[in-house]
Design a protein around this motif. Structure first.
Motif, PDB file in Angstrom:
ATOM      1  N   PHE A 174     -45.612  83.118  29.690  1.00  0.00           N
ATOM      2  CA  PHE A 174     -46.102  83.890  28.550  1.00  0.00           C
ATOM      3  C   PHE A 174     -45.354  83.539  27.264  1.00  0.00           C
ATOM      4  O   PHE A 174     -45.385  84.286  26.292  1.00  0.00           O
ATOM      5  CB  PHE A 174     -45.952  85.390  28.839  1.00  0.00           C
ATOM      6  CG  PHE A 174     -46.540  85.803  30.156  1.00  0.00           C
ATOM      7  CD1 PHE A 174     -47.905  85.970  30.305  1.00  0.00           C
ATOM      8  CD2 PHE A 174     -45.711  86.006  31.266  1.00  0.00           C
ATOM      9  CE1 PHE A 174     -48.448  86.343  31.531  1.00  0.00           C
ATOM     10  CE2 PHE A 174     -46.244  86.368  32.489  1.00  0.00           C
ATOM     11  CZ  PHE A 174     -47.626  86.534  32.621  1.00  0.00           C
ATOM     12  N   ARG A 175     -44.701  82.381  27.272  1.00  0.00           N
ATOM     13  CA  ARG A 175     -43.816  82.009  26.162  1.00  0.00           C
ATOM     14  C   ARG A 175     -44.520  81.977  24.808  1.00  0.00           C
ATOM     15  O   ARG A 175     -43.909  82.288  23.780  1.00  0.00           O
ATOM     16  CB  ARG A 175     -43.158  80.658  26.439  1.00  0.00           C
ATOM     17  CG  ARG A 175     -44.128  79.512  26.639  1.00  0.00           C
ATOM     18  CD  ARG A 175     -43.420  78.313  27.248  1.00  0.00           C
ATOM     19  NE  ARG A 175     -44.312  77.183  27.503  1.00  0.00           N
ATOM     20  CZ  ARG A 175     -45.112  77.087  28.551  1.00  0.00           C
ATOM     21  NH1 ARG A 175     -45.146  78.067  29.446  1.00  0.00           N
ATOM     22  NH2 ARG A 175     -45.880  76.023  28.719  1.00  0.00           N
ATOM     23  N   ASN A 176     -45.793  81.608  24.772  1.00  0.00           N
ATOM     24  CA  ASN A 176     -46.508  81.519  23.494  1.00  0.00           C
ATOM     25  C   ASN A 176     -46.913  82.881  22.952  1.00  0.00           C
ATOM     26  O   ASN A 176     -47.365  82.980  21.801  1.00  0.00           O
ATOM     27  CB  ASN A 176     -47.739  80.635  23.651  1.00  0.00           C
ATOM     28  CG  ASN A 176     -47.374  79.194  23.942  1.00  0.00           C
ATOM     29  OD1 ASN A 176     -46.354  78.697  23.473  1.00  0.00           O
ATOM     30  ND2 ASN A 176     -48.201  78.512  24.732  1.00  0.00           N
ATOM     31  N   LEU A 177     -46.757  83.911  23.757  1.00  0.00           N
ATOM     32  CA  LEU A 177     -47.118  85.253  23.327  1.00  0.00           C
ATOM     33  C   LEU A 177     -45.910  86.059  22.846  1.00  0.00           C
ATOM     34  O   LEU A 177     -46.067  87.130  22.275  1.00  0.00           O
ATOM     35  CB  LEU A 177     -47.785  86.014  24.485  1.00  0.00           C
ATOM     36  CG  LEU A 177     -49.044  85.358  25.079  1.00  0.00           C
ATOM     37  CD1 LEU A 177     -49.534  86.181  26.268  1.00  0.00           C
ATOM     38  CD2 LEU A 177     -50.129  85.219  24.021  1.00  0.00           C
ATOM     39  N   ILE A 178     -44.725  85.524  23.077  1.00  0.00           N
ATOM     40  CA  ILE A 178     -43.488  86.253  22.761  1.00  0.00           C
ATOM     41  C   ILE A 178     -43.074  85.978  21.321  1.00  0.00           C
ATOM     42  O   ILE A 178     -43.060  84.830  20.868  1.00  0.00           O
ATOM     43  CB  ILE A 178     -42.379  85.855  23.751  1.00  0.00           C
ATOM     44  CG1 ILE A 178     -42.746  86.348  25.151  1.00  0.00           C
ATOM     45  CG2 ILE A 178     -41.025  86.419  23.320  1.00  0.00           C
ATOM     46  CD1 ILE A 178     -41.824  85.862  26.243  1.00  0.00           C
ATOM     47  N   THR A 179     -42.757  87.041  20.591  1.00  0.00           N
ATOM     48  CA  THR A 179     -42.433  86.909  19.166  1.00  0.00           C
ATOM     49  C   THR A 179     -40.934  86.906  18.884  1.00  0.00           C
ATOM     50  O   THR A 179     -40.516  86.400  17.841  1.00  0.00           O
ATOM     51  CB  THR A 179     -43.081  88.054  18.363  1.00  0.00           C
ATOM     52  OG1 THR A 179     -42.636  89.317  18.893  1.00  0.00           O
ATOM     53  CG2 THR A 179     -44.606  87.982  18.472  1.00  0.00           C
ATOM     54  N   ASN A 180     -40.125  87.451  19.775  1.00  0.00           N
ATOM     55  CA  ASN A 180     -38.673  87.472  19.543  1.00  0.00           C
ATOM     56  C   ASN A 180     -38.138  86.043  19.530  1.00  0.00           C
ATOM     57  O   ASN A 180     -38.299  85.294  20.498  1.00  0.00           O
ATOM     58  CB  ASN A 180     -37.977  88.293  20.633  1.00  0.00           C
ATOM     59  CG  ASN A 180     -36.477  88.383  20.418  1.00  0.00           C
ATOM     60  OD1 ASN A 180     -35.746  87.446  20.709  1.00  0.00           O
ATOM     61  ND2 ASN A 180     -36.035  89.514  19.907  1.00  0.00           N
ATOM     62  N   ARG A 181     -37.503  85.638  18.433  1.00  0.00           N
ATOM     63  CA  ARG A 181     -37.093  84.240  18.257  1.00  0.00           C
ATOM     64  C   ARG A 181     -36.033  83.813  19.260  1.00  0.00           C
ATOM     65  O   ARG A 181     -36.026  82.670  19.718  1.00  0.00           O
ATOM     66  CB  ARG A 181     -36.610  84.015  16.821  1.00  0.00           C
ATOM     67  CG  ARG A 181     -37.719  84.069  15.790  1.00  0.00           C
ATOM     68  CD  ARG A 181     -37.232  83.542  14.447  1.00  0.00           C
ATOM     69  NE  ARG A 181     -38.301  83.579  13.457  1.00  0.00           N
ATOM     70  CZ  ARG A 181     -38.435  84.516  12.528  1.00  0.00           C
ATOM     71  NH1 ARG A 181     -37.563  85.510  12.468  1.00  0.00           N
ATOM     72  NH2 ARG A 181     -39.435  84.479  11.665  1.00  0.00           N
ATOM     73  N   ASN A 182     -35.105  84.710  19.569  1.00  0.00           N
ATOM     74  CA  ASN A 182     -34.046  84.338  20.511  1.00  0.00           C
ATOM     75  C   ASN A 182     -34.601  84.140  21.916  1.00  0.00           C
ATOM     76  O   ASN A 182     -34.200  83.207  22.623  1.00  0.00           O
ATOM     77  CB  ASN A 182     -32.951  85.408  20.514  1.00  0.00           C
ATOM     78  CG  ASN A 182     -32.169  85.423  19.213  1.00  0.00           C
ATOM     79  OD1 ASN A 182     -31.959  84.391  18.596  1.00  0.00           O
ATOM     80  ND2 ASN A 182     -31.724  86.601  18.798  1.00  0.00           N
TER      81      ASN A 182
END
Length: 266
Positions: A245-253
């Motif tokens: 789901f990496r492309n859906l995650i907004t937290n930069r870290n």
């Protein structure tokens, strides 16, 4: 056992020249993780022939002004007319460096990390206990310090560290960074005859444009290597669950950790 690794932002990383980093075994990684941290980042097979997903940005030759394009030569010469590039020390940066780096961090296109005086002075404490050089950028007109660069120095190579220039000097058409990197390349490659200089490994967060800048203007290149990351069991479980789901995650870290996981050699 000391593997020359240090803990940075919850990750164990190698602290010596990247061409000397060995491939760690699982048991060696577990030994490090018992001391703390969430993961071990291990790069090896430095400058291998295989085109991998991970690399260091390096320069291993120097041919003076002749290696540069006419446009870059013009900018370097203008910088050298406007600035003096001189060695300084850790104490000068403690006294005068923080306003410069705070302004530089404010200008970063990606706000992935904090900068405050405590973080800056902790970094200088680390540098003080390691073999670091420090270079200052001074205006010729009044010898004002407007920029600096830290350099981690080893026996036959070095890594350019934190570099920062005041916004006014960066945008007034005097090109201080062009002069800085030409000067340092000349010193470490031309005078000291180092095997290579590096600007570090592939940027995960891409918070600045410095690596593309060096590749495009100063003949730096990618030295491909292998990357392995070993996690504490609970952190590894989280990474593997989130990775699809990496492309859906907004937290930069979080995105940075997942991107690094994707760069690993499997």
């Amino acid at each position: 056992m000391n593997y020359d690794f240090f803990l940075y932002r919850h990750a164990w990383r190698y602290n010596m020249a990247p061409d000397c980093e060995p491939e760690l075994s699982d048991s060696q990684c577990k030994t490090l993780l018992k001391k703390g941290g969430w993961m071990v980042r291990n790069t090896f097979d430095f400058d291998c022939m295989e085109k991998t997903n991970f690399w260091y940005i390096i320069k291993d030759s120097f041919d003076g002004m002749e290696e540069l394009s006419s446009n870059v030569r013009r900018k370097v010469r203008k910088a050298l007319r406007n600035y003096d590039y001189k060695p300084i020390n850790n104490f000068v940066l403690r006294a005068e460096g923080y306003p410069i780096i705070a302004e530089a961090f404010y200008d970063y296109k990606v706000k992935d990390r904090k900068m405050n005086s405590d973080i800056f002075f902790d970094y200088l404490d680390y540098c003080f206990n390691e073999p670091f050089d420090y270079w200052g950028i001074f205006t010729k007109e009044n010898q004002q310090l407007v920029g600096f660069c830290t350099v981690h120095v080893w026996e036959e190579s070095c890594e350019y560290g934190v570099s920062a220039v005041l916004t006014e000097s960066k945008r007034n058409g005097t090109y201080p960074f062009y002069g800085l990197y030409h000067y340092m390349n000349e010193y470490y490659l031309g005078e000291k005859k180092f095997k290579y200089v590096s600007d570090g490994s592939r940027s995960i967060t891409e918070h600045s444009n410095i690596q593309p800048f060096l590749e495009h203007n100063f003949k730096f290149r990618k030295a491909y290597c292998k990357l392995k990351v070993r996690y504490k069991w609970w952190f590894g479980a989280i990474v593997r669950v989130l990775y699809p789901f990496r492309n859906l995650i907004t937290n930069r870290n979080v995105r940075a950790v997942l991107k690094m996981h994707g760069y690993c050699s499997h």
